[in-house]
Design an enzyme around this catalytic site. Structure first.
Site, PDB file in Angstrom:
ATOM      1  N   GLU A 167       0.690  -1.273  -0.054  1.00  0.00           N
ATOM      2  CA  GLU A 167       0.063   0.004   0.017  1.00  0.00           C
ATOM      3  C   GLU A 167       0.893   1.362  -0.155  1.00  0.00           C
ATOM      4  O   GLU A 167       0.597   2.103   0.780  1.00  0.00           O
ATOM      5  CB  GLU A 167      -1.069  -0.032   1.074  1.00  0.00           C
ATOM      6  N   HIS A 246     -10.803  -6.218  -1.887  1.00  0.00           N
ATOM      7  CA  HIS A 246     -11.785  -6.161  -1.039  1.00  0.00           C
ATOM      8  C   HIS A 246     -13.194  -5.081  -1.469  1.00  0.00           C
ATOM      9  O   HIS A 246     -12.739  -4.212  -2.116  1.00  0.00           O
ATOM     10  CB  HIS A 246     -11.405  -5.056   0.279  1.00  0.00           C
ATOM     11  N   ASP A 277     -12.538 -10.477  -0.471  1.00  0.00           N
ATOM     12  CA  ASP A 277     -13.690 -10.618   0.370  1.00  0.00           C
ATOM     13  C   ASP A 277     -14.647  -9.855  -0.226  1.00  0.00           C
ATOM     14  O   ASP A 277     -14.420  -8.829  -1.010  1.00  0.00           O
ATOM     15  CB  ASP A 277     -13.715 -10.365   1.994  1.00  0.00           C
TER      16      ASP A 277
HETATM   17  O1  9MR Z   1      -7.663  -7.924   8.848  1.00  0.00           O
HETATM   18  C1  9MR Z   1      -6.876  -7.120   9.357  1.00  0.00           C
HETATM   19  C2  9MR Z   1      -7.425  -6.679  10.812  1.00  0.00           C
HETATM   20  O2  9MR Z   1      -7.387  -7.617  11.605  1.00  0.00           O
HETATM   21  C3  9MR Z   1      -6.384  -5.497  11.246  1.00  0.00           C
HETATM   22  O3  9MR Z   1      -6.914  -5.020  12.300  1.00  0.00           O
HETATM   23  C4  9MR Z   1      -6.026  -4.331  10.335  1.00  0.00           C
HETATM   24  C5  9MR Z   1      -5.155  -3.249  10.771  1.00  0.00           C
HETATM   25  O4  9MR Z   1      -4.367  -2.413   9.649  1.00  0.00           O
HETATM   26  O5  9MR Z   1      -5.355  -5.033   9.002  1.00  0.00           O
HETATM   27  C6  9MR Z   1      -6.401  -5.754   8.462  1.00  0.00           C
HETATM   28  O6  9MR Z   1      -5.712  -6.364   7.365  1.00  0.00           O
HETATM   29  C7  9MR Z   1      -5.297  -5.678   6.282  1.00  0.00           C
HETATM   30  C8  9MR Z   1      -4.214  -5.942   5.601  1.00  0.00           C
HETATM   31  O7  9MR Z   1      -3.120  -6.239   6.367  1.00  0.00           O
HETATM   32  C9  9MR Z   1      -3.774  -5.054   4.412  1.00  0.00           C
HETATM   33  N1  9MR Z   1      -4.814  -4.704   3.402  1.00  0.00           N
HETATM   34  C10 9MR Z   1      -6.094  -4.348   4.193  1.00  0.00           C
HETATM   35  C11 9MR Z   1      -6.582  -5.274   5.274  1.00  0.00           C
HETATM   36  C12 9MR Z   1      -7.872  -4.941   5.743  1.00  0.00           C
HETATM   37  O8  9MR Z   1      -7.926  -3.628   6.611  1.00  0.00           O
END
Ligand code: 9MR
Length: 455
Positions: A167, A246, A277
């Site tokens: 990102e 997503h 998802d």
């Molecule tokens: O699914 C993850 C969630 O449990 C965490 O709280 C969050 C914190 O930033 O990150 C989520 O996973 C992310 C992933 O690492 C990077 N792309 C977006 C995902 C969804 O937010």
């Protein structure tokens, strides 16, 4: 898979030696076939493996002790991505002090099941400890390279693909890099430096750039595309691009999803769907999942798909029920759709509507310039009152007529979701069919018929 050099830490070496020994014993007993053959995975994983791809899920270490969570994971998936356990704040919360215990639990579980592991993620602006953000440039560069080196050394030989940088681009139309401690202090070159460091540490791991809102062609994906093209031209080591995927009603599956995956693949990198998802339910959600799986199958360098969780109840968007298993681990219609799109078949019987109907395609006539197709819809062991079947007609083919069914087209005009006109109600085991005429416009490819969903 060929054995790779064991990693550097004593803990990993011990476990590694054990698993090599186990494999050797099994091989001696004739249980394991030659290296390079597909490893045992689960139903979705096996179906994907038969198509030369992996199918995985994001997992959390603290749910592995929940029996239905572990059994669903083991029965269905061929790859795992630690959802949070390999992020910088989890592994190196204070400088130089590494804690691999939660991530190790996931890697051990996965390897015990013959699953692949995606590493997520080495350099990211989020879930980054405060001490990193506070460093000045020279120190930050050293800390970044040390983090990559320590983490990749610990897992050397055990990770299929690493999200090296996550990102790094801004949303919106600017195509600019996102502001972060790395970007602001080290400049654009931090991405290249991270990939070069990563390659030197574990040359056996595929190195990916991973991002969201890059799933269709837009300013952000164009900027990532330009970076990957530049890396390939200059020999900066990059092997794959991850498309998080997503999706929800504000961010639906783009109509040019497949074309976007293909243009990246054409640069000479693999593409992976890394955090899939799709919020929703029922046949609409199932149809969207079918579109995504078919897009990956249509791109030869799309090497795998990971869904961002096992069950809706632990999803980061649990209110949107975006996954393949509901909160009670029942298979949802989306599960059946994915399995069918992968060419697998389900034993059925455990809820969620899977197996309520099947769809079977036959080409009934062909001539110079077109063909007729027929789809037979058959009810399962219970009667149904309506059904829905997605049919992907490969571009530039066009459907010129359809009978005994009503189509709803996706925005891209390639997927028609067919519903009944008069013929929705079917007794248990009974069947009906719909048919269509296609103008081939020079393409002889067969249409892809997705899973039948019923209610
Ligand atoms: O699914 C993850 C969630 O449990 C965490 O709280 C969050 C914190 O930033 O990150 C989520 O996973 C992310 C992933 O690492 C990077 N792309 C977006 C995902 C969804 O937010």
């Amino acid at each position: 898979m060929a054995q790779k050099t064991p990693g550097g830490s004593p803990g990993r070496l011990t476990r590694r030696a054990l698993s090599v020994l186990t494999a050797g014993v099994l091989a001696a007993a004739g249980v394991v076939s030659l290296a390079g053959t597909a490893e045992a995975t689960g139903a979705l994983g096996d179906a994907a493996a038969a198509k030369g791809r992996y199918f995985g899920a994001a997992v959390a270490a603290n749910h592995l002790g929940e029996a239905p969570y572990a059994s669903t994971l083991n029965a269905q998936f061929g790859s795992v991505t630690p959802e949070n356990e390999m992020k910088w704040d989890a592994l190196e919360s204070s400088r130089g002090s590494f804690n691999f215990s939660a991530a190790d639990r996931i890697v051990d579980h996965a390897r015990g099941q013959g699953m692949k592991v995606r590493g997520h993620t080495l350099v990211w602006h989020s879930q980054l400890p405060g001490w990193v953000s506070g460093l000045a440039a020279t120190d930050l560069r050293a800390a970044m390279n040390n983090h990559i080196t320590q983490v990749m050394t610990h897992y050397k030989g055990e990770i299929d693909s690493w999200d090296v940088v996550n990102e790094a681009f801004q949303d919106g139309g600017s195509g600019a890099r996102r502001s972060s401690p790395f970007q602001d202090k080290l400049g654009n070159g931090f991405i290249e430096e991270a990939f070069r460091t990563a390659r030197a540490v574990d040359p056996g791991a595929k190195l990916c750039y991973n991002d969201y809102n890059t799933d269709g062609q837009n300013a952000k994906s164009n900027a990532v595309y330009a970076m990957v093209k530049d890396f390939k031209q200059r020999g900066v080591p990059i092997d794959c691009v991850g498309f998080q995927s997503h999706f929800n009603s504000n961010s639906p599956v783009p109509s040019d999803y497949r074309a976007n995956l293909q243009r990246f693949a054409d640069l000479g990198v693999d593409v992976q769907i890394t955090e899939l998802d799709i919020e929703g339910s029922g046949s609409a959600q199932a149809a969207d999942y079918t579109t995504v799986v078919n897009a990956c199958l249509a791109v030869s360098r799309c090497t795998g798909i990971t869904v961002w969780g096992v069950t809706d109840k632990y999803s980061w968007r649990s209110g949107g029920t975006p996954l393949l298993f509901d909160g009670d681990y029942n298979k949802k219609p989306a599960y059946g759709a994915v399995l069918a799109a992968l060419g697998g078949s389900d034993g059925g019987g455990d809820g969620g509507g899977t197996g309520a109907c099947t769809a079977t395609y036959t080409q009934t006539a062909t001539w110079n310039g077109g063909y007729n197709g027929q789809v037979t819809v058959k009810a399962g062991s219970a009667g149904i009152t309506t059904w829905s079947v997605p049919v992907t007609v490969p571009s530039p083919q066009k459907v010129s007529a359809l009978w005994n069914g009503a189509p709803a087209w996706d925005a891209g005009g390639t997927v028609m979701t067919v519903k009944p006109t008069y013929n929705g109600t079917l007794a248990a085991g009974a069947s009906t069919s719909f048919g269509f005429t296609v103008t081939s416009n020079g393409s002889t490819a067969a249409p892809v018929v997705g899973a039948c969903t019923a209610s």
